[in-house]
Design a protein around this motif. Structure first.
Motif, PDB file in Angstrom:
ATOM      1  N   GLY A  87       0.803  -1.210   0.000  1.00 12.19           N
ATOM      2  CA  GLY A  87       0.000   0.000   0.000  1.00 12.19           C
ATOM      3  C   GLY A  87       0.842   1.269   0.000  1.00 12.19           C
ATOM      4  N   ASP A  88       0.176   2.397  -0.168  1.00 16.89           N
ATOM      5  CA  ASP A  88       0.868   3.682  -0.204  1.00 16.89           C
ATOM      6  C   ASP A  88       1.607   3.962   1.103  1.00 16.89           C
ATOM      7  OD1 ASP A  88      -0.265   3.981  -2.678  1.00 16.89           O
ATOM      8  OD2 ASP A  88      -1.488   5.732  -2.179  1.00 16.89           O
ATOM      9  N   TYR A  89       0.960   3.640   2.220  1.00 16.31           N
ATOM     10  CA  TYR A  89       1.520   3.958   3.529  1.00 16.31           C
ATOM     11  C   TYR A  89       1.271   2.808   4.497  1.00 16.31           C
ATOM     12  CZ  TYR A  89       0.714   8.544   1.388  1.00 16.31           C
ATOM     13  OH  TYR A  89       0.678   9.597   0.517  1.00 16.31           O
ATOM     14  N   ARG A  90       2.014   2.802   5.619  1.00 16.36           N
ATOM     15  CA  ARG A  90       1.703   1.858   6.690  1.00 16.36           C
ATOM     16  C   ARG A  90       0.343   2.202   7.278  1.00 16.36           C
ATOM     17  NH1 ARG A  90       4.718  -1.784   8.831  1.00 16.36           N
ATOM     18  NH2 ARG A  90       6.590  -0.884   7.895  1.00 16.36           N
ATOM     19  N   TRP A 197       8.119 -14.161   2.547  1.00 23.02           N
ATOM     20  CA  TRP A 197       7.846 -13.111   3.516  1.00 23.02           C
ATOM     21  C   TRP A 197       8.805 -11.950   3.385  1.00 23.02           C
ATOM     22  CZ3 TRP A 197       9.763 -14.261   9.174  1.00 23.02           C
ATOM     23  CH2 TRP A 197      11.075 -14.732   9.143  1.00 23.02           C
ATOM     24  N   PHE A 198       8.450 -10.860   4.072  1.00 27.87           N
ATOM     25  CA  PHE A 198       9.357  -9.760   4.335  1.00 27.87           C
ATOM     26  C   PHE A 198       9.793  -9.927   5.792  1.00 27.87           C
ATOM     27  CE2 PHE A 198       6.648  -7.979   0.977  1.00 27.87           C
ATOM     28  CZ  PHE A 198       7.611  -7.504   0.091  1.00 27.87           C
ATOM     29  N   GLU A 199      11.014 -10.375   5.999  1.00 29.74           N
ATOM     30  CA  GLU A 199      11.455 -10.703   7.359  1.00 29.74           C
ATOM     31  C   GLU A 199      11.497  -9.482   8.268  1.00 29.74           C
ATOM     32  OE1 GLU A 199      15.305 -12.746   9.622  1.00 29.74           O
ATOM     33  OE2 GLU A 199      15.282 -12.537   7.438  1.00 29.74           O
ATOM     34  N   ALA A 200      11.942  -8.367   7.751  1.00 32.24           N
ATOM     35  CA  ALA A 200      12.100  -7.164   8.568  1.00 32.24           C
ATOM     36  C   ALA A 200      11.295  -6.016   7.991  1.00 32.24           C
ATOM     37  CB  ALA A 200      13.576  -6.780   8.666  1.00 32.24           C
ATOM     38  N   GLY A 201      11.126  -4.990   8.816  1.00 33.63           N
ATOM     39  CA  GLY A 201      10.367  -3.814   8.404  1.00 33.63           C
ATOM     40  C   GLY A 201       9.059  -3.685   9.148  1.00 33.63           C
ATOM     41  N   GLY A 202       8.680  -4.746   9.868  1.00 29.94           N
ATOM     42  CA  GLY A 202       7.503  -4.688  10.727  1.00 29.94           C
ATOM     43  C   GLY A 202       7.902  -4.300  12.135  1.00 29.94           C
ATOM     44  N   THR A 203       7.001  -4.542  13.081  1.00 23.77           N
ATOM     45  CA  THR A 203       7.294  -4.137  14.459  1.00 23.77           C
ATOM     46  C   THR A 203       8.180  -5.140  15.185  1.00 23.77           C
ATOM     47  OG1 THR A 203       5.235  -5.192  15.205  1.00 23.77           O
ATOM     48  CG2 THR A 203       5.157  -2.836  14.669  1.00 23.77           C
ATOM     49  N   LYS A 204       8.234  -6.390  14.701  1.00 18.60           N
ATOM     50  CA  LYS A 204       9.107  -7.364  15.352  1.00 18.60           C
ATOM     51  C   LYS A 204      10.570  -7.073  15.052  1.00 18.60           C
ATOM     52  CE  LYS A 204       9.890 -12.281  16.114  1.00 18.60           C
ATOM     53  NZ  LYS A 204       9.445 -13.669  15.820  1.00 18.60           N
ATOM     54  N   ILE A 205      10.860  -6.763  13.789  1.00 18.70           N
ATOM     55  CA  ILE A 205      12.215  -6.353  13.396  1.00 18.70           C
ATOM     56  C   ILE A 205      12.075  -5.029  12.640  1.00 18.70           C
ATOM     57  CG2 ILE A 205      14.350  -6.989  12.216  1.00 18.70           C
ATOM     58  CD1 ILE A 205      13.470  -9.898  12.336  1.00 18.70           C
TER      59      ILE A 205
END
Length: 331
Positions: A87-90, A197-205
């Motif tokens: 998406g455009d933004y988080r 998956w996308f391993e990083a970039g979320g709140t976990k990493i």
């Protein structure tokens, strides 16, 4: 719960960015070749968003075409669902951006993240709103901006993905309309999440310099395992839809599968002994557009005359999660 109403596909539309990324372009970026890509995936080229072009822009163009096909305007919409992982933004949801760009009234709008199965998930959700009488006209869209999220040093992923959007207007059917959604089914197997998956970039990493340096924010995929699970889950979802609708593969006019890889499509066809000429395949010119792939393929086949009103059509998909799903409809 007994359904009060039935759902029909009132209109369809799609949009592909003008810029084309060919296999020969990729030869200059990563160790690969046109022939190698075609042999293993069936992909010849894919489309790429222009600089400054967002996922919402793709959705709006596809949605405008779907609204025109349905003979409706944005003011007729009750709900907007955008299936996307790019998406455009988080936040806010891309669907909210689409709502204001379309000029829709103050409607409910949200994004749905089920990766490549996202559009089938969106149809499943919209069908429930229609059946229960909550809404009459819903815009569902699948849209991706994935060329900005793949690593062009990783041959496993960068050769596959393209950008685009597809949309449908799903509406309440009249009592006499026989062209309706027959069944929808959706599943997930989270135990296999790390296969794609996308391993990083979320709140976990979260994003950090270490993440950027290591490339953990790029898409990662284990291709051989994905191929195996994709074939299994898509075939199972197809059987589930046919059983629920009391139909057989011989009854179908078309199967419109997620456009991931031509070899996966052929493997699913073999499961049913179903003729490839009755499977809509657009992967050669779009690549894998994730949640957008089914509505783009559907619209392309509708526009060129292959798909016609009154035909029995099966949609099937799989994606990161691992998610899977199917929908059986008479268009």
């Amino acid at each position: 719960m007994t359904s009060q109403f039935k759902t029909r596909i009132a209109g369809v539309g799609s949009y592909l960015p003008e810029q084309v990324l060919t296999n020969y372009d990729l030869e200059k970026m990563v160790e690969t070749s046109h022939d190698w890509i075609v042999q293993r995936t069936g992909i010849v080229h894919r489309h790429k968003v222009a600089e400054g072009e967002g996922t919402s822009d793709l959705v709006v163009k596809a949605a405008e075409r779907a609204l025109k096909d349905a003979n409706l305007t944005a003011q007729d919409l009750d709900l907007i669902i955008v299936a996307t992982v790019s998406g455009d933004y988080r936040m806010p949801a891309t669907a909210c951006i689409v709502q204001t760009k379309l000029g829709a009234k103050n409607v409910m709008a949200f994004d749905l993240a089920a990766a490549c199965t996202g559009f089938v998930y969106a149809l499943h959700v919209a069908d429930q709103f229609i059946k229960t009488g909550v809404y009459k006209n819903i815009l569902i869209a699948g849209a991706e901006n994935l060329t900005k999220l793949v690593n062009y040093k990783d041959r496993e992923t960068c050769i596959l993905f393209g950008d685009g959007a597809g949309a449908m207007i799903v509406s309440r059917a009249s009592n006499t309309d026989e062209n309706t959604v027959i069944s929808t089914h959706c599943h997930a197997e989270g135990a296999h999440a790390e296969l794609l998956w996308f391993e990083a970039g979320g709140t976990k990493i979260p994003f950090s310099q270490e993440v950027l340096d290591s490339g953990k924010h790029f898409m990662k995929m284990k291709g051989k395992e994905i191929f195996k699970h994709a074939t299994r889950t898509m075939a199972a979802a197809c059987y589930e839809a046919l059983d629920a609708g009391g139909k057989t593969p011989a009854d179908l006019d078309w199967i419109v599968p997620h456009q991931a890889n031509q070899r996966i499509t052929e493997a699913v066809a073999n499961q049913f002994e179903f003729p490839m000429e009755k499977i809509v395949s657009t992967v050669h010119e779009t690549g894998n557009t994730s949640a957008a792939s089914i509505p783009i393929a559907f619209d392309m086949a509708y526009r060129d005359g292959r798909i016609k009103r009154g035909q029995l059509i099966l949609l099937t998909a799989f994606g990161s999660g691992l998610t899977s799903g199917s929908a059986l409809l008479r268009f």
